[in-house]
Design an enzyme around this catalytic site. Structure first.
Site, mmCIF file in Angstrom:
data_model
loop_
_atom_site.group_PDB
_atom_site.id
_atom_site.type_symbol
_atom_site.label_atom_id
_atom_site.label_comp_id
_atom_site.label_asym_id
_atom_site.label_seq_id
_atom_site.Cartn_x
_atom_site.Cartn_y
_atom_site.Cartn_z
ATOM 1 N N TYR A 55 67.986 100.541 103.935
ATOM 2 C CA TYR A 55 68.290 99.156 103.576
ATOM 3 C C TYR A 55 67.698 98.827 102.219
ATOM 4 C CZ TYR A 55 70.935 96.096 106.551
ATOM 5 O OH TYR A 55 71.973 95.445 107.151
ATOM 6 N N GLU A 57 68.451 95.450 100.315
ATOM 7 C CA GLU A 57 68.981 94.168 99.837
ATOM 8 C C GLU A 57 68.318 93.780 98.524
ATOM 9 O OE1 GLU A 57 68.690 91.165 102.834
ATOM 10 O OE2 GLU A 57 70.256 92.070 104.060
ATOM 11 N N ASP A 201 92.056 92.743 87.613
ATOM 12 C CA ASP A 201 91.812 93.588 88.781
ATOM 13 C C ASP A 201 92.515 94.918 88.538
ATOM 14 O OD1 ASP A 201 91.780 94.886 91.198
ATOM 15 O OD2 ASP A 201 92.468 93.167 92.389
ATOM 16 N N THR A 227 88.509 98.755 92.632
ATOM 17 C CA THR A 227 88.055 99.632 93.700
ATOM 18 C C THR A 227 87.632 100.930 93.031
ATOM 19 O OG1 THR A 227 90.275 100.528 93.980
ATOM 20 C CG2 THR A 227 89.665 98.683 95.417
ATOM 21 N N LYS A 230 90.763 104.673 94.304
ATOM 22 C CA LYS A 230 92.181 104.942 94.033
ATOM 23 C C LYS A 230 92.261 105.966 92.887
ATOM 24 C CE LYS A 230 93.276 100.573 96.192
ATOM 25 N NZ LYS A 230 93.779 99.191 96.082
ATOM 26 N N ARG A 236 85.238 105.033 98.990
ATOM 27 C CA ARG A 236 85.733 103.669 99.210
ATOM 28 C C ARG A 236 84.640 102.706 98.808
ATOM 29 N NH1 ARG A 236 90.265 104.674 101.871
ATOM 30 N NH2 ARG A 236 90.959 102.556 101.571
HETATM 31 C C1 LIG Z 1 93.506 98.055 96.739
HETATM 32 C C2 LIG Z 1 93.394 96.778 96.002
HETATM 33 C C3 LIG Z 1 92.422 95.818 96.323
HETATM 34 C C4 LIG Z 1 91.595 95.836 97.591
HETATM 35 O O1 LIG Z 1 90.888 96.910 97.879
HETATM 36 P P1 LIG Z 1 90.331 97.185 99.350
HETATM 37 O O2 LIG Z 1 89.249 98.156 99.057
HETATM 38 O O3 LIG Z 1 91.466 97.729 100.138
HETATM 39 O O4 LIG Z 1 89.807 95.892 99.898
HETATM 40 C C5 LIG Z 1 92.311 94.700 95.505
HETATM 41 N N1 LIG Z 1 93.115 94.532 94.451
HETATM 42 C C6 LIG Z 1 94.075 95.409 94.135
HETATM 43 C C7 LIG Z 1 94.935 95.156 92.950
HETATM 44 C C8 LIG Z 1 94.251 96.557 94.904
HETATM 45 O O5 LIG Z 1 95.228 97.406 94.592
#
Ligand SMILES: *Cc1c(COP(=O)(O)O)cnc(C)c1O
Length: 419
Positions: A55, A57, A201, A227, A230, A236
């Protein structure tokens, strides 16, 4: 698989067996899911480490628990590598995933009921950009822009008009089904004009940005979220990055605003992935993703497939199957039986429902990680065409599945079990 594996088989053969099954499945099928990838064995090792026991925080040097002698330097490394890789002044690597990372942006800059503007989900936006069923659409007043009917590109004029009319406090760029480059400078200009915070994003394209295969939003955006799992090819997780002026607000929103203890095993794995992404061969990978997507797009177009926006500039292809006389869902299910995974997806102005839409979405990050190149893209297009032309033909599906299994043997995926 690793030194803990025997213990898992001993304690819980059910779960061990299912993981083994998944490891084989991931090896033997062609994965075209645009948001997925194969992390390296180094990233897997960090993710599966005993850092999960700790932990911590707070932030490095300011924790609420003792025993941070190794955790602090791990998080420091992840933060420094994120700053170096993306050229940002500040990075927070603690968001549990993309969605909570985006929520932190709302908490940092908005009050409930304030206006947010994002791309509509059916046009390719993300749930967390103000879509109605999302907390971001329920607790904030969301207005949404889309794509143009004639060319399916982001409708920058509509976006600007809407911003001037609705005066959002926060503007999002980015999404989950955008096959073309995004011009972040236009969003920045509009945000300046109406006094909004501009958040980019880059969840889908972070690896392309890091590898120089897509323009970076960093010079334009107030906040950049992503994220890490990807195209960036990490565990993750997520990151939120910004200039120093917003650092305090963003950090305070992530913790204590939204989260408790950070997932230190994920933080370590993010650090490893960011190190990998700073190596020269990651640039080759990023550019090959785009080259593969373009090759696949061309091969599909040649076979009469109707690509949204007519093609791709990045890792992603969106196909409207209407002219093929088959809907997205049965096509995706037939392809899955044949060993090609992708997802059914709405297309812009889709007359059909999201759970049974007109299209499919695919991407090339995973096949690129396996080392596949243009000739394999041609072969994949051929298989897709055969299956989608005869989605009910079980003999054909079996035959294609065997051919795919054979090809996959030559392109082992990291961490999987090639059989
Ligand atoms: C995948 C994605 C997210 C969210 O990601 P998670 O880890 O699945 O919550 C947010 N914004 C965009 C543009 C995404 O493609």
């Amino acid at each position: 698989m690793d030194k803990y594996w025997a213990a898992l088989e001993q304690t819980d053969p059910d779960i061990a067996g299912l993981i083994t099954g998944e490891a084989k499945r991931q090896a033997q099928t062609i994965r075209l899911i645009a948001s997925e990838n194969y992390v390296s064995e180094a990233v897997l090792a960090a993710t599966g480490s005993l850092l999960t026991n700790k932990y911590s925080e707070g932030y490095s040097g300011k924790r609420y628990y003792e025993g941070q002698q190794f955790i602090d330097p791990i998080e420091d490394l992840a933060v420094q590598r994120a700053k170096d890789l993306f050229g940002v002044e500040h990075a927070n690597v603690q968001p549990y995933s993309g969605s909570p990372g985006n929520l932190a942006v709302y908490l940092a800059f908005l009050e409930p009921g304030d206006t947010v503007m994002g791309m509509a989900l059916p046009s390719g936006g993300h749930l967390t950009h103000g879509w109605s069923v999302s907390a971001t659409g329920r607790w904030f007043r969301a207005v949404q822009y889309g794509v143009r009917r004639d060319n399916h590109l982001i409708d920058y004029d509509e976006m600007r008009d809407l911003a001037i009319k609705e005066k959002p406090k926060l503007i999002w760029a980015g999404g989950t089904a955008i096959p073309r480059q995004i011009d972040f400078s236009i969003f920045a200009e509009v945000a300046r004009e109406v006094g909004a915070v501009f958040a980019a994003d880059i969840a889908h394209i972070a690896g392309l940005v890091a590898g120089g295969a897509h323009p970076s939003p960093v010079p334009h955006a107030d906040v950049v979220t992503t994220t890490t799992h990807k195209t960036l090819r990490g565990p993750r997780g997520a990151m939120a990055m910004c200039r120093t002026e917003h650092a305090k607000a963003l950090n305070f929103a992530v913790f204590p605003g939204l989260q408790g203890g950070p997932h230190n095993h994920t933080t370590a794995a993010i650090a490893v992935a960011l190190k990998e992404a700073s190596q020269p061969d990651f640039k080759d990978y990023a550019h090959q993703i785009v080259a593969n997507a373009k090759a696949l797009a061309a091969a599909l177009t040649e076979r009469g497939f109707d690509l949204v926006s007519g093609g791709t500039d990045n890792h992603l292809i969106l196909i409207d199957l209407t002219n093929k006389g088959v809907f997205g869902k049965p096509a995706a299910k037939a392809l899955d039986r044949a060993g090609i995974e992708l997802n059914y997806n709405t297309v812009p102005f889709d007359p059909r429902k999201p759970f049974d839409p007109s299209g499919i979405r695919l991407g090339t990050p995973s096949v690129t990680t396996r080392g596949m190149k243009e000739p394999e893209m041609e072969q994949i297009a051929e298989w897709m065409d055969r299956v989608i032309s005869n989605p009910e033909d079980d003999d054909l599906t079996k035959k294609v599945s065997a051919e795919i299994h054979e090809l996959c043997r030559s392109f082992p995926a990291p961490g999987t079990i090639t059989g």
